[in-house]
Design an enzyme around this catalytic site. Structure first.
Site, PDB file in Angstrom:
ATOM      1  N   LYS A 182       0.875  -1.172   0.000  1.00  0.00           N
ATOM      2  CA  LYS A 182       0.000   0.000   0.000  1.00  0.00           C
ATOM      3  C   LYS A 182       0.911   1.220   0.000  1.00  0.00           C
ATOM      4  O   LYS A 182       1.418   1.634   1.037  1.00  0.00           O
ATOM      5  CB  LYS A 182      -0.867  -0.017   1.265  1.00  0.00           C
ATOM      6  CG  LYS A 182      -2.180   0.722   1.146  1.00  0.00           C
ATOM      7  CD  LYS A 182      -2.070   2.176   0.788  1.00  0.00           C
ATOM      8  CE  LYS A 182      -1.836   3.103   1.954  1.00  0.00           C
ATOM      9  NZ  LYS A 182      -1.696   4.517   1.510  1.00  0.00           N
ATOM     10  N   GLU A 257       9.156   1.328  11.131  1.00  0.00           N
ATOM     11  CA  GLU A 257      10.224   2.292  10.828  1.00  0.00           C
ATOM     12  C   GLU A 257       9.575   3.662  10.914  1.00  0.00           C
ATOM     13  O   GLU A 257       8.873   4.076   9.997  1.00  0.00           O
ATOM     14  CB  GLU A 257      10.778   2.054   9.418  1.00  0.00           C
ATOM     15  CG  GLU A 257      11.375   0.687   9.193  1.00  0.00           C
ATOM     16  CD  GLU A 257      12.765   0.538   9.763  1.00  0.00           C
ATOM     17  OE1 GLU A 257      13.246   1.471  10.435  1.00  0.00           O
ATOM     18  OE2 GLU A 257      13.366  -0.515   9.539  1.00  0.00           O
ATOM     19  N   CYS A 291      13.276  10.733   7.118  1.00  0.00           N
ATOM     20  CA  CYS A 291      13.146  10.276   8.509  1.00  0.00           C
ATOM     21  C   CYS A 291      14.461  10.442   9.260  1.00  0.00           C
ATOM     22  O   CYS A 291      14.480  10.752  10.441  1.00  0.00           O
ATOM     23  CB  CYS A 291      12.690   8.835   8.544  1.00  0.00           C
ATOM     24  SG  CYS A 291      13.767   7.759   7.596  1.00  0.00           S
ATOM     25  N   GLU A 390       9.249  16.069  14.960  1.00  0.00           N
ATOM     26  CA  GLU A 390       9.719  15.948  13.591  1.00  0.00           C
ATOM     27  C   GLU A 390       9.054  17.045  12.746  1.00  0.00           C
ATOM     28  O   GLU A 390       7.843  17.035  12.574  1.00  0.00           O
ATOM     29  CB  GLU A 390       9.301  14.573  13.083  1.00  0.00           C
ATOM     30  CG  GLU A 390      10.170  14.059  12.011  1.00  0.00           C
ATOM     31  CD  GLU A 390       9.768  12.659  11.603  1.00  0.00           C
ATOM     32  OE1 GLU A 390       8.631  12.247  11.870  1.00  0.00           O
ATOM     33  OE2 GLU A 390      10.608  11.994  10.996  1.00  0.00           O
TER      34      GLU A 390
END
Ligand code: NAD
Length: 488
Positions: A182, A257, A291, A390
């Protein structure tokens, strides 16, 4: 049937299930925006749980049928053929990813090359991964088998579609699994094409199925599907929690992750000429939507001002523009991401955090594109949200430290633990810092090691758990069976 329904550049992309290009059963679509000008340039399928169910059934059939007859060496040959096919189509894939994600040409091409390399690496690993024999009581032989989970689910984000597909699907296939993928609704065109290419080189129907759509619809359906035997999720910590909860309901193993707030720690004895370009690249690569972005720079007090001045000078030369202009940064992925980044900057400004320098959005960048100049902030309090959360944009937070203990304290003072960079010429300090920083990877006098397909990758704390990339990923993509034989 393969290829009959291909819909390249027709303004409509289809799912790829059982080696066929199919419209979603509900017949709805999602518009795709080009981040460089904000205009709709294509559509993907807005699939539903019914399409996921079809994909899972197809993959199950494949796993128990044709895939079970393909041995490890043959799997390796298929993956190598796919690696070569992707290399032949690298330019096409680069262009798809560039338009979808707004990536400068060099970055999009680096991603296509990384995909080639992932398939090549995992092609070579297939027939070198095996169990062991265990010395046990007299009269017994004990061995372990590394068995694939079966039908694996892969939920991929928009920031590096090709790279993340390569690492999770490459590893899963090498370990003997089949995959239902996906991709992210913001960027998935390159992956639809890669699934088609896999069929062309001979992957049996169902080995790689790909279903597009919204996360809360098809992503959720995939995570909850009882026919999925393992989930590999790359994305935000918030959605990671939902995935883990869904998986917990049926005790499905998960690799998560998630994000990061990675520090670059620079001691006064470091080679600053070497560090500066790497520190800058680590936050501007992919417009900071990485990331493992080095989004905090911790600088030893004695060199804080001179190093900030040098970083500031370099920041002010950075140029942002349309993907095809191939400047230092392209646009952000979408308007809401730009608003998010600007929200962080406004919060920083509101408490008096000063800007050292910022880059320039070129004058011919379309106003409707999602451009954000890179910004270097100074003296950021370690507990301000711009230094804790983040941002996922080109914002670098600088702060100073005095001595190793404080460097470690600041480096570890977020909920994340993905990657860290340490810059020092002192050999003892290199090891001490590598041991004390809590993260999945530590780079000494470099950062990211050029992507490192071979290097196990993953986080601690809110950055997730499990490892992908390298040989290590194969352990996560398999389960161990112990076989004890009593032969007297
Ligand atoms: P996201 O979590 O919003 O989406 C990631 C994927 O999950 C997409 O495919 C999305 O459609 C899907 N999704 C969304 N809601 C879902 C739900 N309820 N159920 C199932 N699936 C759902 O993240 P994003 O904004 O696409 O990507 C950015 C995030 O990804 C950042 O936090 C970044 O750090 C992280 N990331 C981590 C790594 C890593 O390897 N650690 C790599 C790249 C990106």
């Amino acid at each position: 049937m393969i290829g009959l329904f291909y819909a390249q550049n027709t303004g409509m992309q289809l799912n790829f299930i059982h080696n066929q290009s199919l419209a979603s059963q509900a017949g709805q679509t999602i518009p795709m925006l080009d981040p460089s000008d904000g205009q709709v340039f294509d559509h993907i399928q807005r699939s539903t749980a019914a399409d996921i169910d079809q994909a899972v059934q197809s993959s199950r059939q494949c796993f128990e049928g044709p895939w079970a007859k393909i041995n490890a060496a043959e799997r390796g040959r298929l993956l190598m053929a796919l690696s070569r096919k992707v290399a032949e189509h690298a330019d096409e894939l680069m262009q798809l990813e560039q338009r979808d994600c707004g990536k400068p040409t060099q970055q999009a091409m680096a991603d296509a090359r990384a995909l080639v390399r992932y398939f090549e690496y995992y092609a070579g690993a297939c027939d070198k991964f095996h169990g062991e024999t265990i010395p046990y009581q007299n009269g017994y032989s004990v061995l372990t088998w590394r068995e694939p989970h079966g039908v694996t689910g892969h939920i991929v984000p928009w920031n590096y579609p090709m790279q993340i597909f390569g690492r999770c699907v490459g590893g899963a296939l090498a370990a003997g699994n089949v995959c239902v993928v996906k991709p992210a609704e913001d960027a998935c065109l390159s992956l639809i094409r890669v699934a088609q290419l896999a069929a062309e080189v001979g992957f049996p129907a169902g080995a790689i199925n790909l279903v597009t759509g919204y996360g809360h619809e098809v992503g959720d359906a995939l995570a909850k599907h009882p026919g999925i035997d393992h989930i590999s999720f790359t994305g935000s910590p918030t959605v990671g929690t939902l995935i883990q909860q869904a998986a917990a309901e049926r005790h499905c193993p998960v690799t998560l992750e998630l994000g990061g707030k990675s520090p670059q720690i620079i001691f006064a004895d470091a080679d600053l000429d070497a560090a500066i370009p790497v520190v800058i690249n680590a936050i501007v690569q992919n417009a900071g939507q990485t990331c493992s972005a080095g989004s905090r720079v911790l600088i030893e007090k004695i060199i804080y001002e001179p190093l900030l001045a040098r970083l500031g000078e370099a920041f002010s030369k950075l140029r942002v523009g349309p993907a095809k202009a191939d400047l230092n940064l392209g646009p952000l992925i979408r308007a809401s991401q730009k608003q998010r980044v600007q929200g962080f900057l406004a919060d920083a400004q509101a408490v008096g955090i000063a800007t050292v320098a910022q880059g320039v959005v070129v004058s011919d960048a379309p106003e409707s594109g999602f451009y954000q100049a890179p910004v270097l902030l100074r003296d950021v309090p370690f507990n301000h949200r711009v230094a804790q959360e983040e941002v996922f944009g080109p914002v670098l937070s600088a702060m100073s430290f005095d001595g190793e203990d404080q460097a470690v304290q600041l480096a570890n003072a977020t909920s994340f633990g993905l990657v860290a960079g340490v810059w020092t010429r002192d050999g003892g300090r290199q090891f001490r810092m590598a041991k004390r920083v809590r993260s999945g990877q530590v780079f000494i006098n470099n950062y990211g090691a050029g992507g490192g397909v071979e290097l196990p990758f993953g986080g601690v704390k809110s950055s997730g758990h499990g490892r992908e990339k390298g040989f290590e990923a194969l352990y996560g993509f398999t389960t161990l069976k112990t076989v004890a034989i009593h032969h007297g």
